[in-house]
Design a protein around this motif. Structure first.
Motif, short mmCIF file in Angstrom:
data_model
loop_
_atom_site.label_atom_id
_atom_site.label_comp_id
_atom_site.label_asym_id
_atom_site.label_seq_id
_atom_site.Cartn_x
_atom_site.Cartn_y
_atom_site.Cartn_z
N GLU A 155 0.75 -1.20 -0.01
CA GLU A 155 0.05 0.05 -0.13
C GLU A 155 1.05 1.18 -0.05
N ALA A 156 1.96 1.13 0.78
CA ALA A 156 2.82 2.38 1.00
C ALA A 156 3.63 2.67 -0.31
N LEU A 157 3.83 1.36 -0.88
CA LEU A 157 4.77 1.50 -2.26
C LEU A 157 3.84 2.02 -3.35
N ALA A 158 2.61 1.55 -3.34
CA ALA A 158 1.86 2.19 -4.50
C ALA A 158 1.47 3.60 -4.47
N VAL A 159 1.41 4.16 -3.08
CA VAL A 159 1.32 5.47 -2.97
C VAL A 159 2.51 6.44 -3.72
N LEU A 160 3.78 5.66 -3.48
CA LEU A 160 4.90 6.33 -3.94
C LEU A 160 4.96 5.99 -5.52
N CYS A 161 4.29 4.91 -5.85
CA CYS A 161 4.24 4.82 -7.30
C CYS A 161 3.45 5.92 -7.91
N ALA A 162 2.39 6.14 -7.44
CA ALA A 162 1.63 7.19 -7.82
C ALA A 162 2.23 8.53 -8.12
N GLU A 163 2.96 8.83 -7.08
CA GLU A 163 3.83 10.11 -7.06
C GLU A 163 4.76 10.16 -8.25
N HIS A 164 5.36 8.89 -8.12
CA HIS A 164 6.36 8.85 -9.31
C HIS A 164 5.83 9.00 -10.52
N ALA A 165 4.62 8.34 -10.74
CA ALA A 165 4.16 8.59 -12.19
C ALA A 165 3.79 9.95 -12.53
N ALA A 166 3.34 10.61 -11.41
CA ALA A 166 3.01 11.98 -11.67
C ALA A 166 4.23 12.91 -11.95
N TYR A 167 5.26 12.54 -11.15
CA TYR A 167 6.62 13.40 -11.48
C TYR A 167 7.10 13.09 -12.87
N VAL A 194 7.75 6.48 4.89
CA VAL A 194 8.67 6.27 3.48
C VAL A 194 8.60 7.17 2.70
N VAL A 195 9.60 7.54 2.16
CA VAL A 195 10.27 8.96 1.51
C VAL A 195 10.72 8.60 -0.04
N GLY A 196 10.70 7.09 -0.25
CA GLY A 196 11.50 6.95 -1.32
C GLY A 196 11.55 5.36 -1.49
N ASP A 239 13.91 -0.78 -12.10
CA ASP A 239 12.79 -0.16 -12.76
C ASP A 239 12.45 1.08 -12.30
N CYS A 240 12.64 1.33 -11.00
CA CYS A 240 12.21 2.71 -10.49
C CYS A 240 13.22 2.93 -9.50
N LEU A 241 13.54 4.38 -9.28
CA LEU A 241 14.26 4.90 -8.33
C LEU A 241 13.57 6.28 -7.93
N TYR A 242 12.92 6.47 -6.87
CA TYR A 242 12.06 7.71 -6.70
C TYR A 242 12.16 7.97 -5.20
N LEU A 243 12.47 9.34 -5.05
CA LEU A 243 12.55 10.03 -3.88
C LEU A 243 11.58 11.37 -3.85
N GLN A 244 10.49 11.17 -2.92
CA GLN A 244 10.16 12.38 -2.79
C GLN A 244 10.89 13.73 -2.57
N THR A 245 10.27 14.77 -3.12
CA THR A 245 11.12 16.08 -3.24
C THR A 245 11.88 16.45 -1.76
N GLN A 246 11.17 16.40 -0.99
CA GLN A 246 11.81 16.77 0.56
C GLN A 246 12.97 15.82 1.00
N ALA A 247 13.28 14.59 0.52
CA ALA A 247 14.10 13.53 0.56
C ALA A 247 15.22 13.71 -0.20
#
Length: 186
Positions: free
Chosen positions: A53-65, A99-101, A121-129
């Motif tokens: 679930e937490a990973l899916a939230v990050l995936c949505a953010e990553h896709a938007a980015y 979870v920030v990335g 496949d993916c390497l993503y960090l939220q902006t603040q991280a």
């Protein structure tokens, strides 16, 4: 029984796949390892199926980015199944309990070299991280895993407009390969 005077040093050579044990790159499940890279980076850990679930939230953010379409319907469930089956390996970066990335990797086989390789496949960090070392910590975990699985190399792509990612990857010693990526919906 032999008694050691001091404990043996943990190394990736110790963690390599024993002869006869198959990894996903060779058609079997990848082994979940006591990850020395994650142990060296407090706040980074390998994801478990219940992290989907937490990973899916990050995936949505990553896709938007990355300006990609994203369909949340059933995504977390598919991630959970892939993590449970060992088809997907993911490391999570956690800061202050959040979870920030993440970095995710799959194993594949290259026909031209007749060798297994890992695909980041993916390497993503939220902006603040970003800019705090999390990206390198996640890459260290992915590289350690790929080596332990006997992979010949690690491959990935990033959008050509993502200059900060390109700079980060170049700093890591990766060679840029010029190719066009194609996607065919099935």
């Amino acid at each position: 029984m032999r008694v050691l005077e001091k404990p043996p040093r943990l190394s990736l050579r110790v963690l390599r796949r024993p002869p006869g044990e198959r990894s996903l790159a060779w058609g079997g499940p990848a082994r979940r390892l006591e990850d020395p890279a994650a142990l060296a980076h407090p706040g980074v850990r390998q994801a478990l199926p219940n992290d989907a679930e937490a990973l899916a939230v990050l995936c949505a953010e990553h896709a938007a980015y990355e300006r990609l379409a994203y369909d949340a319907q059933g995504h977390a469930g598919r991630l959970q199944q892939a993590l449970a089956a060992g088809r997907l390996q993911v490391w999570l970066a956690e800061q202050a309990g959040q979870v920030v990335g993440y970095a995710s990797v799959t194993l594949d086989f290259a026909t031209l070299t007749a060798m297994p390789y890992a695909h980041l496949d993916c390497l993503y960090l939220q902006t603040q991280a970003r800019g705090q070392g999390w990206g390198q910590a996640l890459m260290d975990c992915v590289i350690g895993f790929a080596k332990a699985q006997g992979c010949s190399n690690l491959q990935w792509q990033t959008p050509d407009w993502n200059g900060s990612a390109i700079t980060f990857y170049a700093r890591s010693g990766a060679a840029q390969a010029s190719k066009q990526r194609f996607v065919l919906a099935l």
